[in-house]
Design a protein around this motif. Structure first.
Motif, PDB file in Angstrom:
ATOM      1  N   PHE A  35       0.759  -1.176  -0.101  1.00 45.89           N
ATOM      2  CA  PHE A  35      -0.056  -0.068  -0.002  1.00 45.89           C
ATOM      3  C   PHE A  35       0.722   1.336  -0.054  1.00 45.89           C
ATOM      4  N   VAL A  36       0.447   2.123  -0.599  1.00 48.91           N
ATOM      5  CA  VAL A  36       1.000   3.537  -0.848  1.00 48.91           C
ATOM      6  C   VAL A  36       0.119   4.761  -0.565  1.00 48.91           C
ATOM      7  N   ASP A  37       0.334   5.416   0.480  1.00 43.25           N
ATOM      8  CA  ASP A  37      -0.639   6.435   0.924  1.00 43.25           C
ATOM      9  C   ASP A  37       0.100   7.787   0.471  1.00 43.25           C
ATOM     10  N   LEU A  38      -0.641   8.410  -0.706  1.00 39.97           N
ATOM     11  CA  LEU A  38      -0.380   9.693  -1.358  1.00 39.97           C
ATOM     12  C   LEU A  38      -0.692  10.815  -0.780  1.00 39.97           C
ATOM     13  N   PRO A  39      -0.018  11.966  -0.851  1.00 37.80           N
ATOM     14  CA  PRO A  39      -0.905  13.349  -0.305  1.00 37.80           C
ATOM     15  C   PRO A  39      -1.706  13.751  -1.248  1.00 37.80           C
ATOM     16  N   GLU A  40      -2.547  14.744  -0.949  1.00 38.43           N
ATOM     17  CA  GLU A  40      -3.511  15.271  -1.878  1.00 38.43           C
ATOM     18  C   GLU A  40      -2.681  16.327  -2.910  1.00 38.43           C
ATOM     19  N   VAL A  41      -3.144  16.436  -4.027  1.00 38.28           N
ATOM     20  CA  VAL A  41      -2.583  17.425  -4.818  1.00 38.28           C
ATOM     21  C   VAL A  41      -2.844  18.687  -4.341  1.00 38.28           C
ATOM     22  N   GLY A  42      -1.862  19.542  -4.321  1.00 36.86           N
ATOM     23  CA  GLY A  42      -2.300  20.909  -3.642  1.00 36.86           C
ATOM     24  C   GLY A  42      -1.527  21.139  -2.203  1.00 36.86           C
ATOM     25  N   THR A  43      -0.985  20.042  -1.699  1.00 34.23           N
ATOM     26  CA  THR A  43      -0.695  19.972  -0.368  1.00 34.23           C
ATOM     27  C   THR A  43       0.661  20.595  -0.216  1.00 34.23           C
ATOM     28  N   ARG A  44       0.823  21.356   0.717  1.00 34.04           N
ATOM     29  CA  ARG A  44       2.180  22.282   0.912  1.00 34.04           C
ATOM     30  C   ARG A  44       3.071  21.555   1.502  1.00 34.04           C
ATOM     31  N   VAL A  45       4.116  21.343   1.319  1.00 31.46           N
ATOM     32  CA  VAL A  45       5.231  20.373   1.896  1.00 31.46           C
ATOM     33  C   VAL A  45       6.630  21.125   2.216  1.00 31.46           C
ATOM     34  N   PRO A  83       7.405   5.861   6.389  1.00 25.94           N
ATOM     35  CA  PRO A  83       7.359   7.359   5.829  1.00 25.94           C
ATOM     36  C   PRO A  83       8.324   7.752   4.969  1.00 25.94           C
ATOM     37  N   MET A  84       7.933   8.343   3.957  1.00 24.38           N
ATOM     38  CA  MET A  84       8.831   8.860   3.109  1.00 24.38           C
ATOM     39  C   MET A  84       8.944  10.251   3.504  1.00 24.38           C
ATOM     40  N   ILE A  85      10.191  10.736   3.845  1.00 25.53           N
ATOM     41  CA  ILE A  85      10.457  11.979   4.217  1.00 25.53           C
ATOM     42  C   ILE A  85      10.839  13.026   3.087  1.00 25.53           C
ATOM     43  N   SER A  86      10.049  14.086   2.805  1.00 24.12           N
ATOM     44  CA  SER A  86      10.565  15.087   1.723  1.00 24.12           C
ATOM     45  C   SER A  86      11.725  15.916   2.030  1.00 24.12           C
ATOM     46  N   PRO A  87      12.879  15.785   1.241  1.00 26.84           N
ATOM     47  CA  PRO A  87      13.915  16.587   1.228  1.00 26.84           C
ATOM     48  C   PRO A  87      13.792  18.075   0.729  1.00 26.84           C
ATOM     49  N   VAL A  88      12.787  18.211   0.104  1.00 27.25           N
ATOM     50  CA  VAL A  88      12.375  19.695  -0.403  1.00 27.25           C
ATOM     51  C   VAL A  88      11.071  20.238  -0.006  1.00 27.25           C
ATOM     52  N   ALA A  89      10.851  21.648  -0.095  1.00 27.82           N
ATOM     53  CA  ALA A  89       9.885  22.277   0.174  1.00 27.82           C
ATOM     54  C   ALA A  89       9.086  22.863  -1.095  1.00 27.82           C
ATOM     55  N   GLY A  90       7.829  22.636  -1.280  1.00 24.57           N
ATOM     56  CA  GLY A  90       7.253  23.126  -2.190  1.00 24.57           C
ATOM     57  C   GLY A  90       5.656  22.763  -2.471  1.00 24.57           C
ATOM     58  N   GLU A  91       4.704  22.655  -3.501  1.00 24.16           N
ATOM     59  CA  GLU A  91       3.614  22.308  -3.580  1.00 24.16           C
ATOM     60  C   GLU A  91       3.340  20.938  -4.372  1.00 24.16           C
ATOM     61  N   VAL A  92       2.531  20.030  -3.817  1.00 26.97           N
ATOM     62  CA  VAL A  92       2.429  18.762  -4.638  1.00 26.97           C
ATOM     63  C   VAL A  92       1.452  19.049  -5.729  1.00 26.97           C
ATOM     64  N   LYS A  93       2.043  18.657  -7.027  1.00 27.81           N
ATOM     65  CA  LYS A  93       1.514  19.114  -8.088  1.00 27.81           C
ATOM     66  C   LYS A  93       0.820  17.870  -8.630  1.00 27.81           C
ATOM     67  N   TYR A  94       1.326  16.628  -8.685  1.00 23.73           N
ATOM     68  CA  TYR A  94       0.982  15.471  -9.181  1.00 23.73           C
ATOM     69  C   TYR A  94       1.317  14.305  -8.373  1.00 23.73           C
TER      70      TYR A  94
END
Length: 133
Positions: free
Chosen positions: A49-59, A76-87
């Motif tokens: 199972f892979v639980d993905l964030p919603e598009v538009g989430t601020r990271v 968990p997968m830890i984001s090494p970057v900041a931004g907005e999830v687009k896809y």
């Protein structure tokens, strides 16, 4: 053991950047593409199972943005970057085994429009050393 010996054990594509948490980033495209490394996929075992964030989430860098569930554990997968999830990769959600079999291709997880700050990431050679320490 040298970095080239390690690279022979696992794939560490030269054109990608990496985090200590075994996440790869392709910032040569916009939005940037993120996924887990072959090393991480091997450590997790077969994903169920892979639980993905919603598009538009601020990271923010350091946020847990994806949950990866295998028969062994939930990680968990830890984001090494900041931004907005687009896809998000719906194929990985529908068939998590694509992450196991092709972590650098069809098994990508999220695409993020990066903030302007330069991410502090590792080169392929630097990551190859970290992955086996």
């Amino acid at each position: 053991m040298t970095a080239s010996d390690i690279a022979a054990d696992i794939a560490v594509p030269e054109h990608l950047l990496y985090s200590d948490d075994h996440v790869w980033v392709d910032d040569s495209v916009d939005p940037a593409v993120l996924g887990i490394t072959e090393f991480a996929a091997g450590q997790l075992g077969d994903l169920v199972f892979v639980d993905l964030p919603e598009v538009g989430t601020r990271v923010e860098a350091g946020d847990e943005i994806v949950q990866l569930e295998s028969s062994k554990a939930v990680s968990p997968m830890i984001s090494p970057v900041a931004g907005e999830v687009k896809y998000v990769n719906r194929e990985a959600y529908d068939d998590p085994s694509v992450v196991d079999t092709d972590p650098y291709g069809e098994g990508w997880l999220v695409k993020i429009e990066l903030d302007d700050d330069e991410p502090d990431l590792l080169s392929a050679d630097e990551y190859a050393k970290v992955a086996h320490d």
